[in-house]
Write an enzyme that holds these catalytic residues in place. Structure first.
Site, PDB file in Angstrom:
ATOM      1  N   GLN A  97     -80.905  -6.689 -38.122  1.00 40.08           N
ATOM      2  CA  GLN A  97     -80.756  -5.625 -37.134  1.00 40.08           C
ATOM      3  C   GLN A  97     -81.744  -4.479 -37.349  1.00 40.08           C
ATOM      4  O   GLN A  97     -82.491  -4.438 -38.324  1.00 40.08           O
ATOM      5  CB  GLN A  97     -79.326  -5.097 -37.200  1.00 40.08           C
ATOM      6  CG  GLN A  97     -78.283  -6.137 -36.862  1.00 40.08           C
ATOM      7  CD  GLN A  97     -78.323  -6.542 -35.399  1.00 40.08           C
ATOM      8  OE1 GLN A  97     -77.898  -5.807 -34.515  1.00 40.08           O
ATOM      9  NE2 GLN A  97     -78.842  -7.735 -35.139  1.00 40.08           N
ATOM     10  N   SER A 127     -72.367 -14.908 -20.965  1.00 41.49           N
ATOM     11  CA  SER A 127     -71.833 -15.492 -22.193  1.00 41.49           C
ATOM     12  C   SER A 127     -70.990 -16.706 -21.813  1.00 41.49           C
ATOM     13  O   SER A 127     -69.891 -16.567 -21.293  1.00 41.49           O
ATOM     14  CB  SER A 127     -70.982 -14.465 -22.952  1.00 41.49           C
ATOM     15  OG  SER A 127     -70.398 -15.057 -24.095  1.00 41.49           O
ATOM     16  N   ASN A 138     -75.513  -9.651 -18.666  1.00 39.17           N
ATOM     17  CA  ASN A 138     -75.528 -10.660 -19.711  1.00 39.17           C
ATOM     18  C   ASN A 138     -74.604 -11.790 -19.285  1.00 39.17           C
ATOM     19  O   ASN A 138     -73.605 -11.559 -18.604  1.00 39.17           O
ATOM     20  CB  ASN A 138     -75.057 -10.020 -21.030  1.00 39.17           C
ATOM     21  CG  ASN A 138     -74.874 -11.019 -22.152  1.00 39.17           C
ATOM     22  OD1 ASN A 138     -73.768 -11.219 -22.644  1.00 39.17           O
ATOM     23  ND2 ASN A 138     -75.933 -11.669 -22.563  1.00 39.17           N
ATOM     24  N   SER A 141     -72.641  -9.019 -24.663  1.00 42.53           N
ATOM     25  CA  SER A 141     -71.529  -9.582 -25.430  1.00 42.53           C
ATOM     26  C   SER A 141     -71.901  -9.826 -26.885  1.00 42.53           C
ATOM     27  O   SER A 141     -73.060 -10.065 -27.219  1.00 42.53           O
ATOM     28  CB  SER A 141     -71.091 -10.913 -24.811  1.00 42.53           C
ATOM     29  OG  SER A 141     -72.148 -11.860 -24.881  1.00 42.53           O
ATOM     30  N   HIS A 142     -70.888  -9.746 -27.739  1.00 46.35           N
ATOM     31  CA  HIS A 142     -70.979 -10.214 -29.117  1.00 46.35           C
ATOM     32  C   HIS A 142     -69.673 -10.915 -29.458  1.00 46.35           C
ATOM     33  O   HIS A 142     -69.005 -10.603 -30.440  1.00 46.35           O
ATOM     34  CB  HIS A 142     -71.277  -9.058 -30.077  1.00 46.35           C
ATOM     35  CG  HIS A 142     -72.486  -9.310 -30.917  1.00 46.35           C
ATOM     36  ND1 HIS A 142     -72.576  -8.964 -32.237  1.00 46.35           N
ATOM     37  CD2 HIS A 142     -73.660  -9.925 -30.625  1.00 46.35           C
ATOM     38  CE1 HIS A 142     -73.759  -9.322 -32.719  1.00 46.35           C
ATOM     39  NE2 HIS A 142     -74.424  -9.908 -31.753  1.00 46.35           N
ATOM     40  N   ASN A 143     -69.345 -11.896 -28.630  1.00 45.96           N
ATOM     41  CA  ASN A 143     -68.043 -12.544 -28.696  1.00 45.96           C
ATOM     42  C   ASN A 143     -67.884 -13.447 -29.916  1.00 45.96           C
ATOM     43  O   ASN A 143     -66.973 -13.268 -30.727  1.00 45.96           O
ATOM     44  CB  ASN A 143     -67.804 -13.367 -27.428  1.00 45.96           C
ATOM     45  CG  ASN A 143     -67.894 -12.548 -26.162  1.00 45.96           C
ATOM     46  OD1 ASN A 143     -67.671 -11.336 -26.187  1.00 45.96           O
ATOM     47  ND2 ASN A 143     -68.226 -13.180 -25.060  1.00 45.96           N
ATOM     48  N   HIS A 154     -77.956 -18.635 -24.436  1.00 48.35           N
ATOM     49  CA  HIS A 154     -77.905 -17.184 -24.590  1.00 48.35           C
ATOM     50  C   HIS A 154     -79.210 -16.525 -24.169  1.00 48.35           C
ATOM     51  O   HIS A 154     -79.209 -15.424 -23.619  1.00 48.35           O
ATOM     52  CB  HIS A 154     -77.591 -16.842 -26.048  1.00 48.35           C
ATOM     53  CG  HIS A 154     -77.261 -15.408 -26.287  1.00 48.35           C
ATOM     54  ND1 HIS A 154     -76.044 -14.854 -25.950  1.00 48.35           N
ATOM     55  CD2 HIS A 154     -77.992 -14.399 -26.825  1.00 48.35           C
ATOM     56  CE1 HIS A 154     -76.035 -13.580 -26.270  1.00 48.35           C
ATOM     57  NE2 HIS A 154     -77.202 -13.272 -26.798  1.00 48.35           N
ATOM     58  N   LYS A 162     -76.735  -0.882 -19.798  1.00 44.92           N
ATOM     59  CA  LYS A 162     -76.553  -2.335 -19.848  1.00 44.92           C
ATOM     60  C   LYS A 162     -75.280  -2.653 -20.620  1.00 44.92           C
ATOM     61  O   LYS A 162     -74.837  -1.867 -21.458  1.00 44.92           O
ATOM     62  CB  LYS A 162     -77.745  -3.020 -20.523  1.00 44.92           C
ATOM     63  CG  LYS A 162     -77.722  -4.551 -20.462  1.00 44.92           C
ATOM     64  CD  LYS A 162     -78.896  -5.143 -21.213  1.00 44.92           C
ATOM     65  CE  LYS A 162     -78.887  -6.659 -21.118  1.00 44.92           C
ATOM     66  NZ  LYS A 162     -79.979  -7.257 -21.932  1.00 44.92           N
ATOM     67  N   GLN A 212     -74.891 -11.166 -37.918  1.00 45.24           N
ATOM     68  CA  GLN A 212     -75.789 -10.137 -38.419  1.00 45.24           C
ATOM     69  C   GLN A 212     -75.017  -9.017 -39.114  1.00 45.24           C
ATOM     70  O   GLN A 212     -73.819  -8.885 -38.940  1.00 45.24           O
ATOM     71  CB  GLN A 212     -76.608  -9.547 -37.259  1.00 45.24           C
ATOM     72  CG  GLN A 212     -77.278 -10.591 -36.384  1.00 45.24           C
ATOM     73  CD  GLN A 212     -76.439 -10.993 -35.190  1.00 45.24           C
ATOM     74  OE1 GLN A 212     -75.208 -11.011 -35.241  1.00 45.24           O
ATOM     75  NE2 GLN A 212     -77.101 -11.342 -34.094  1.00 45.24           N
TER      76      GLN A 212
END
Length: 744
Positions: free
Chosen positions: A318, A537, A535, A98-100, A53, A95, A244
């Site tokens: 965060q 992923s 990004n 991802s936050h998969n 990552h 931009k 998070q």
């Protein structure tokens, strides 16, 4: 009162390194690099900086092949976000990321913190966020988790964006069984700044204070980046602590405090604490500036007691920032942050040692070469196998099993083609008052400040094309974004991407990645559409089952006057409906073939980049000259679906008298590229046809607008009310618990 005791650290070994996601040869490389066994905190730091990552170790050599420059590009990849010049001294900063994995484990917080993280990437550059978009991919509706995941993700996106106060203006949502065990949540943010007031992350000056700003550090998100760099097995629920927790109200305060601090002249460098938290932000700031960094963790504001150096360095709590400040303006900076009720703490300083030194409770917990933490991360040229080419389907040999009228109604009610209003109406897309074209159309359009200039924004990718032919699928993803922006009358300027793929250690998956990048690069060059941020992923798979290759594309364009932005739907009666672009009736990998015949076969439609440019430039000229009353690009579902969408937009029907040559089902549902539908004043249509012919642009008058139905040649009229029922009711019915809502 004495500080709580910190638990004893485990002995570092090759086994412990493996538990941190480091392979045995990578651990051996660490031993060679530092000449000793790392401390537990150092092992954590290496695991964070060397995971997929953060280090892009499987993708870096291929990303270098993408075009990233143009005269209007101020800053390309390598910073928190890309920056382009949009004229008048203004810059657009944007931009996608991802936050998969987190969103599959805990959909609300995963989506929420994905939005929060991408917003910070934008305002870290000195830009005020003005819009958010997203690209979502879920498993098949019949899967027992899908409804729960949709509800949580949509609520999380809306909960953060709405509370923070930025409109969510566009997106893309699709479904496929390949995402059953690994959904995709890609968030895009767009901001505005002055072109001469962009802030960067490279530290400068020896002995300058390093300041921690924002919310306190907790144990949430530890190993979040490492978790995002590994495949899921059967343990997704056990990884919940790595997700998070977001607080949009704190982030709003952080935004205002950061922008005020930047305006004060106190900031030398700034970096968001995103993936790998304090570790990556401190290392990147120092390494980019060719400086060392020394941190004293005793000064880090913590919301939990007894946190170890390891936990503080890897926490992904965060709403936090790291800055290098001008020493003489330190009191002023502190005053600004205290005013906004946020933590402000001097946690270190820049040095001339090129070392990354971390101290805690009087002990040196880490002492590492700072440049090598990033520069010496492994770079793999992984073996890959190109995806075999699929045969071209002969449309004339495929018999339509049902009438076009019935097929269209069914297509409009399928998960991928139905209206996504249930989703985007949960987002505030009007806040700030600059949204000119709402979600649900080709591209969103927002006004820049008081106008008349505006931005056109879109996200898209057709993953079924990418799995069938990665090169053509990559081209099409870029071309689709270019068309979405063009059809609003805007000039496409630049891209961000989010490259979502399975396990790169599988040669066939790596072949998909390489192929898609080849196609993306070719289209971006041909269309002068450089990639300025993005990004990667990888490892999006569960128990060996990978996702479809999904290289999400986010596009940004500029239009001089938003009042000229085209409508996506018919606006009045008696206009001529015309098709621009060549139609060959391409049914391979089409939505019609998949959803009506149940077949996923053949090669996807090829992308002629010269035709894309020629046809798109012609359509844009018509729009800006005010010669069209509506415009829409053709994509999934082909001509028939595009006609239905245009008719439903404002409740104006159309009578189609002429179709392109070939079988009717191929002409109506084929997905040939480089095509647009436009509505023209009857007095303009003849002249436009002549101009198109002179420029080598295919032009075919299909019929006229008007009435309360869509009439296709040889078919019974389809009342707009029937089209609307099919299009608008499926997703709300499904989310209300109806398992038979789609495709009725």
């Amino acid at each position: 009162m004495p500080s709580p005791a910190v638990a004893a650290e485990p002995a570092v070994s090759v086994e412990l390194a493996a538990a941190h996601g480091l392979k045995s040869d990578e651990y051996a490389r660490i031993l060679s690099l530092i000449g000793r066994t790392p401390t537990y905190t150092e092992l954590g730091i290496f695991s964070a900086m060397w995971n997929e990552h953060c280090s892009y170790k499987s993708s870096r050599i291929h990303l270098r092949k993408l075009p990233t420059t143009a005269p209007w590009v101020i800053r390309g990849p390598g910073e928190n976000a890309g920056v382009i010049d949009i004229g008048d001294g203004d810059a657009c900063v944007f931009k996608m990321e991802s936050h998969n994995h987190p969103s599959f484990i805990e959909p609300y917080q995963g989506a929420t913190t994905g939005v929060g993280g991408i917003l910070r990437d934008v305002f870290t550059m000195g830009a005020r966020p003005v819009a958010c978009l997203n690209l979502l991919r879920f498993g098949q509706p019949a899967h027992p988790k899908t409804r729960h995941l949709i509800a949580g993700v949509v609520a999380g996106i809306g909960g953060y964006g709405n509370s923070f106060g930025v409109p969510t203006v566009g997106g893309s949502t699709e479904f496929d069984a390949a995402y059953d065990g690994n959904i995709l949540v890609n968030a895009m943010a767009v901001g505005l700044a002055r072109a001469d007031s962009i802030f960067y992350s490279a530290a400068a000056g020896v002995g300058n204070p390093i300041v921690y700003l924002g919310s306190k550090t907790g144990r949430d998100g530890i190993h979040g980046a490492t978790m995002a760099s590994a495949s899921f097995e059967a343990d997704a629920e056990e990884k919940r602590p790595t997700v998070q927790v977001g607080d949009p109200f704190s982030e709003k305060l952080l935004l205002e405090a950061c922008l005020e601090l930047m305006a004060s002249g106190a900031v030398i460098a700034i970096q968001d604490m995103g993936a790998a938290g304090l570790t990556s932000s401190a290392v990147e700031m120092g390494a980019k500036g060719n400086l060392g960094v020394e941190l004293d963790l005793d000064a880090v504001p913590c919301r939990e007691t007894g946190m170890s150096a390891y936990e503080m360095m890897l926490s992904e709590s965060q709403e936090r920032m790291l800055m290098v400040l001008k020493p003489e303006l330190e009191p002023k900076a502190e005053g600004i942050f205290r005013k906004w009720g946020l933590d402000f703490a001097i946690v270190g300083k820049t040095t001339d040692t090129l070392r990354f030194v971390v101290k805690h409770r009087g002990e040196v917990k880490a002492d590492l070469p700072i440049k090598e933490l990033g520069d010496e991360a492994p770079v793999y040229d992984r073996p890959y196998v190109p995806t075999p080419k699929k045969p071209v389907l002969d449309a004339s040999s495929i018999v339509a099993p049902i009438p076009a009228r019935e097929a269209l109604l069914k297509l409009l009610s399928t998960p991928n083609l139905c209206a996504k209003r249930w989703i985007w109406e949960q987002y505030d897309h009007l806040i700030l008052g600059n949204s000119v074209r709402r979600p649900g159309g080709d591209a969103a359009v927002i006004r820049v400040k008081d106008g008349p200039k505006g931005l056109a924004l879109t996200t898209d990718v057709t993953a079924r094309y990418c799995v069938a032919d990665p090169v053509e699928g990559g081209k099409q993803a870029v071309a689709e974004a270019w068309r979405n922006i063009t059809v609003r009358g805007a000039t496409p300027l630049a891209l961000t991407d989010n490259l979502n793929f399975g396990n790169p250690e599988r040669p066939e998956i790596m072949g998909q990645f390489v192929g898609c990048l080849e196609g993306i690069g070719a289209a971006a060059r041909a269309l002068d559409f450089p990639i300025v941020s993005g990004n990667v992923s990888l490892y999006n798979e569960t128990q060996g089952a990978g996702i479809l290759p999904t290289p999400a594309i986010g596009g940004v364009g500029v239009i001089a006057d938003v009042r000229k932005a085209a409508h996506s739907g018919f606006t009045r009666e008696n206009d001529v409906v015309a098709l621009i672009g060549d139609t060959g009736g391409w049914l391979g990998q089409s939505a019609w073939l998949r959803d009506i015949l149940g077949r996923a076969e053949g090669a996807p439609p090829p992308v002629d980049l010269d035709a894309e440019r020629r046809n798109g430039d012609f359509v844009r000229e018509l729009i800006l000259a005010g010669r069209v009353t509506a415009a829409h690009d053709l994509s999934d579902g082909g001509l028939a679906v595009a006609l239905a969408e245009m008719a439903l937009e404002n409740g104006v029907g159309a009578q189609i008298a002429q179709l392109p040559d070939g079988p009717a089902h191929a002409a109506l549902f084929g997905e040939d590229q480089s095509r647009y539908l436009v509505a023209l004043d009857p007095e303009e249509a003849g002249e436009v046809a002549t101009e198109a012919l002179a420029k080598g642009v295919p032009f075919l008058a299909l019929g006229t607008t008007g009435g309360a139905a869509l009439v296709l040649p040889g078919e019974q009229p389809i009342e707009l009310s029937a089209l609307k029922t099919a299009f608008e009711t499926s997703l709300p019915a499904y989310m209300s618990g109806d398992d038979n809502a789609f495709g009725r």
